[in-house]
Scaffold this motif. Structure first.
Motif, PDB file in Angstrom:
ATOM      1  N   LYS A 160       0.831  -1.204   0.000  1.00 42.08           N
ATOM      2  CA  LYS A 160       0.000   0.000   0.000  1.00 42.08           C
ATOM      3  C   LYS A 160       0.871   1.262   0.000  1.00 42.08           C
ATOM      4  O   LYS A 160       0.549   2.251  -0.666  1.00 42.08           O
ATOM      5  N   LEU A 161       1.975   1.223   0.750  1.00 42.87           N
ATOM      6  CA  LEU A 161       2.878   2.374   0.788  1.00 42.87           C
ATOM      7  C   LEU A 161       3.510   2.605  -0.580  1.00 42.87           C
ATOM      8  O   LEU A 161       3.664   3.756  -1.014  1.00 42.87           O
ATOM      9  N   LYS A 162       3.863   1.532  -1.272  1.00 45.75           N
ATOM     10  CA  LYS A 162       4.455   1.665  -2.604  1.00 45.75           C
ATOM     11  C   LYS A 162       3.456   2.255  -3.607  1.00 45.75           C
ATOM     12  O   LYS A 162       3.856   2.978  -4.526  1.00 45.75           O
ATOM     13  N   LYS A 163       2.178   1.961  -3.423  1.00 38.89           N
ATOM     14  CA  LYS A 163       1.162   2.559  -4.300  1.00 38.89           C
ATOM     15  C   LYS A 163       1.109   4.074  -4.127  1.00 38.89           C
ATOM     16  O   LYS A 163       0.909   4.821  -5.076  1.00 38.89           O
ATOM     17  N   LYS A 164       1.311   4.526  -2.892  1.00 37.56           N
ATOM     18  CA  LYS A 164       1.338   5.965  -2.631  1.00 37.56           C
ATOM     19  C   LYS A 164       2.626   6.606  -3.123  1.00 37.56           C
ATOM     20  O   LYS A 164       2.647   7.802  -3.445  1.00 37.56           O
ATOM     21  N   HIS A 165       3.697   5.836  -3.147  1.00 38.22           N
ATOM     22  CA  HIS A 165       5.019   6.345  -3.532  1.00 38.22           C
ATOM     23  C   HIS A 165       5.634   5.393  -4.563  1.00 38.22           C
ATOM     24  O   HIS A 165       6.461   4.540  -4.214  1.00 38.22           O
ATOM     25  N   PRO A 166       5.238   5.544  -5.833  1.00 41.16           N
ATOM     26  CA  PRO A 166       5.656   4.588  -6.866  1.00 41.16           C
ATOM     27  C   PRO A 166       7.166   4.483  -7.060  1.00 41.16           C
ATOM     28  O   PRO A 166       7.655   3.464  -7.532  1.00 41.16           O
ATOM     29  N   GLY A 167       7.906   5.509  -6.684  1.00 39.33           N
ATOM     30  CA  GLY A 167       9.354   5.460  -6.857  1.00 39.33           C
ATOM     31  C   GLY A 167      10.088   4.774  -5.720  1.00 39.33           C
ATOM     32  O   GLY A 167      11.293   4.516  -5.816  1.00 39.33           O
ATOM     33  N   LEU A 168       9.389   4.450  -4.642  1.00 42.14           N
ATOM     34  CA  LEU A 168      10.014   3.847  -3.464  1.00 42.14           C
ATOM     35  C   LEU A 168      10.371   2.387  -3.740  1.00 42.14           C
ATOM     36  O   LEU A 168       9.554   1.619  -4.245  1.00 42.14           O
ATOM     37  N   LYS A 169      11.593   2.006  -3.406  1.00 37.36           N
ATOM     38  CA  LYS A 169      12.057   0.634  -3.579  1.00 37.36           C
ATOM     39  C   LYS A 169      12.201  -0.026  -2.205  1.00 37.36           C
ATOM     40  O   LYS A 169      12.580   0.627  -1.234  1.00 37.36           O
ATOM     41  N   ILE A 170      11.919  -1.324  -2.155  1.00 33.04           N
ATOM     42  CA  ILE A 170      12.002  -2.062  -0.890  1.00 33.04           C
ATOM     43  C   ILE A 170      12.860  -3.302  -1.084  1.00 33.04           C
ATOM     44  O   ILE A 170      12.694  -4.049  -2.057  1.00 33.04           O
ATOM     45  N   LEU A 171      13.796  -3.507  -0.164  1.00 33.33           N
ATOM     46  CA  LEU A 171      14.650  -4.687  -0.160  1.00 33.33           C
ATOM     47  C   LEU A 171      14.372  -5.497   1.093  1.00 33.33           C
ATOM     48  O   LEU A 171      14.065  -4.946   2.152  1.00 33.33           O
ATOM     49  N   TRP A 172      14.496  -6.813   0.963  1.00 34.91           N
ATOM     50  CA  TRP A 172      14.340  -7.689   2.120  1.00 34.91           C
ATOM     51  C   TRP A 172      15.734  -7.989   2.648  1.00 34.91           C
ATOM     52  O   TRP A 172      16.570  -8.549   1.949  1.00 34.91           O
ATOM     53  N   SER A 173      15.981  -7.590   3.887  1.00 34.06           N
ATOM     54  CA  SER A 173      17.278  -7.821   4.526  1.00 34.06           C
ATOM     55  C   SER A 173      17.271  -9.151   5.264  1.00 34.06           C
ATOM     56  O   SER A 173      16.312  -9.468   5.974  1.00 34.06           O
ATOM     57  N   PHE A 174      18.358  -9.893   5.120  1.00 36.83           N
ATOM     58  CA  PHE A 174      18.478 -11.191   5.773  1.00 36.83           C
ATOM     59  C   PHE A 174      19.696 -11.207   6.682  1.00 36.83           C
ATOM     60  O   PHE A 174      20.751 -10.687   6.334  1.00 36.83           O
ATOM     61  N   GLY A 175      19.524 -11.795   7.856  1.00 32.11           N
ATOM     62  CA  GLY A 175      20.630 -11.945   8.792  1.00 32.11           C
ATOM     63  C   GLY A 175      20.476 -11.057  10.003  1.00 32.11           C
ATOM     64  O   GLY A 175      19.571 -11.219  10.815  1.00 32.11           O
ATOM     65  N   GLY A 176      21.368 -10.070  10.128  1.00 29.69           N
ATOM     66  CA  GLY A 176      21.403  -9.252  11.332  1.00 29.69           C
ATOM     67  C   GLY A 176      22.203  -9.949  12.420  1.00 29.69           C
ATOM     68  O   GLY A 176      22.698 -11.070  12.250  1.00 29.69           O
ATOM     69  N   TRP A 177      22.341  -9.279  13.531  1.00 25.17           N
ATOM     70  CA  TRP A 177      23.193  -9.762  14.618  1.00 25.17           C
ATOM     71  C   TRP A 177      22.809 -11.173  15.069  1.00 25.17           C
ATOM     72  O   TRP A 177      23.633 -12.077  15.136  1.00 25.17           O
TER      73      TRP A 177
END
Length: 410
Positions: free
Chosen positions: A130-147
């Motif tokens: 839904k957020l991407k529909k409001k902001h079509p230029g926004l890109k989202i990556l899925w981060s894996f791992g962390g501490w």
């Protein structure tokens, strides 16, 4: 460092672990021979990447809607969704309830529309769509791992192609088609020690990143959060970050958490200094040293983002206002000792001084350090002077309700 759930404590690296890693640290750097697909590029300096934590929807009650209402969504170019797990040599879901199942009310939802019991996708993933529909230029990556979840990366090095396939299948799952524009790897740390110690060898990180680029292709984003330890023989030297750079769109060097109350008695020091200063506890533990080290390896400045922490670290039992004082332990924090959000600290313990290009604060017997809009202005000037690719920060919920820090970055 990026740490799932409650724990953000730095593990102390034992002498035994360091000795065990010694042979692999001394291994020579090979050069990649496989040609990498061309990676898409954005204008240097323009990226603003913010981490959104999966677990932040619980105690913190920070929802995707807050990214919109704070004004942050309009300023972000990318969001890193943290974290997916790494287990059995494969990418895996972190918290599937938070990601895909939780039902949002109209008041909690990005577009003011409540979830229904029978819709195929709910949770954070649906809200981010839904957020991407409001902001079509926004890109989202899925981060894996962390501490907490980086211990599984050692197994991925045994069969990088199988790991890359598992990640691709998960990131590109048709149930959330169109959500993710790529993958971010938060391996803490390849061939070195973090919450656990990895001995997969100096080439492991490069091999894993090469496999991810090969599988995801040239149009997807492939990025990585990497160590900021620029000390002699430190974590930057443990892996072939230069060799792997050809496979990534950019690196996120974690230029924060240099110092903190895991050293319970001090000396007090700002956790995210931009530059060295007289009395800094450890050489190479500052942002400028990290960036210089990475650039010196031949990594293009445009592939390095400047890391910012939207939180502070602090001690208690401190009598000296200036850095370098002694302490009796970590200061009290909202969710964990020794750490608190900027939005809390700006009122609880307002900054009283600056050192090394960042701020510190002495209030009562507590001593904190954190970045403010004023110190971020200094850091943004540095970022521009260096020609860096942009800025990333950990993490969105630490900012004020009206996005003071992201406004300073923007």
């Amino acid at each position: 460092m990026h740490i799932p759930h409650r724990s953000r404590l730095r593990a102390l690296v034992s002498a035994a672990c360091t000795a065990a890693l010694g042979a692999s640290l001394l291994a020579g750097a090979g050069t990649a021979t496989a040609a990498a697909p061309a990676a898409p590029q954005a204008k240097a300096g323009s990226k603003i990447v913010g981490y959104f934590t999966e677990w932040g929807t619980y105690d913190r009650k920070y929802y995707v809607r807050n990214i919109e209402t704070s004004g942050s969504a309009a300023r972000l170019t990318h969001i890193n969704y943290a974290f997916g797990n790494v287990t059995g040599g494969k990418c895996a879901m972190g918290d599937s309830y938070a990601a895909t199942d939780r039902a949002y009310t109209a008041a909690e939802s990005v577009d003011g529309v409540a979830d229904t019991w029978d819709q195929p996708l709910r949770g954070n993933f649906n809200q981010l769509l839904k957020l991407k529909k409001k902001h079509p230029g926004l890109k989202i990556l899925w981060s894996f791992g962390g501490w907490t979840w980086s211990g599984g990366f050692g197994d991925t090095a045994k069969n990088p192609a199988a790991f890359a396939q598992s990640c691709y299948d998960l990131v590109k799952n048709s149930k959330w088609a169109g959500l993710f524009d790529g993958i971010d790897i938060d391996w803490e740390y390849p061939n070195a020690c973090g919450n656990s110690c990895d001995t997969s060898g100096r080439e492991a990180f490069k091999n894993v990143m090469a496999a991810l680029r090969s599988k995801f292709g040239g149009s997807a984003l492939v990025t990585a959060a990497i160590t900021a330890d620029a000390s002699g023989g430190g974590k930057i030297d443990a892996a072939d970050y230069a060799g792997a750079a050809q496979y990534v769109n950019w690196y996120n060097p974690m230029t924060y958490d240099y110092f903190g109350a895991w050293d319970a008695t001090g000396p007090t020091a700002p956790h995210s200094p931009l530059t060295s200063y007289s009395g800094i506890p450890k050489a190479g533990y500052n942002t400028s040293a990290t960036i210089a080290k990475l650039r010196g390896l031949g990594i293009p400045a445009s592939k390095l983002l400047l890391g910012i922490g939207f939180y502070g670290r602090g001690w208690t039992g401190v009598t000296q206002a200036a850095p370098g004082g002694t302490a009796t332990g970590p200061a009290a924090g909202t969710y964990e000792q020794g750490i608190d959000d900027y939005k809390v600290l700006k009122t609880k313990c307002p900054a009283t001084g600056t050192v090394g290009g960042t701020a510190y604060a002495k209030c009562g017997s507590d001593w904190w350090s954190y970045d403010t809009p004023a110190t971020l202005a200094t850091k943004m000037t540095y970022k521009n002077q260096q020609g860096l690719g942009g800025t990333f920060f950990w993490e969105l919920s630490g900012d004020t309700a009206n996005g003071e820090l992201i406004r300073a970055i923007h």
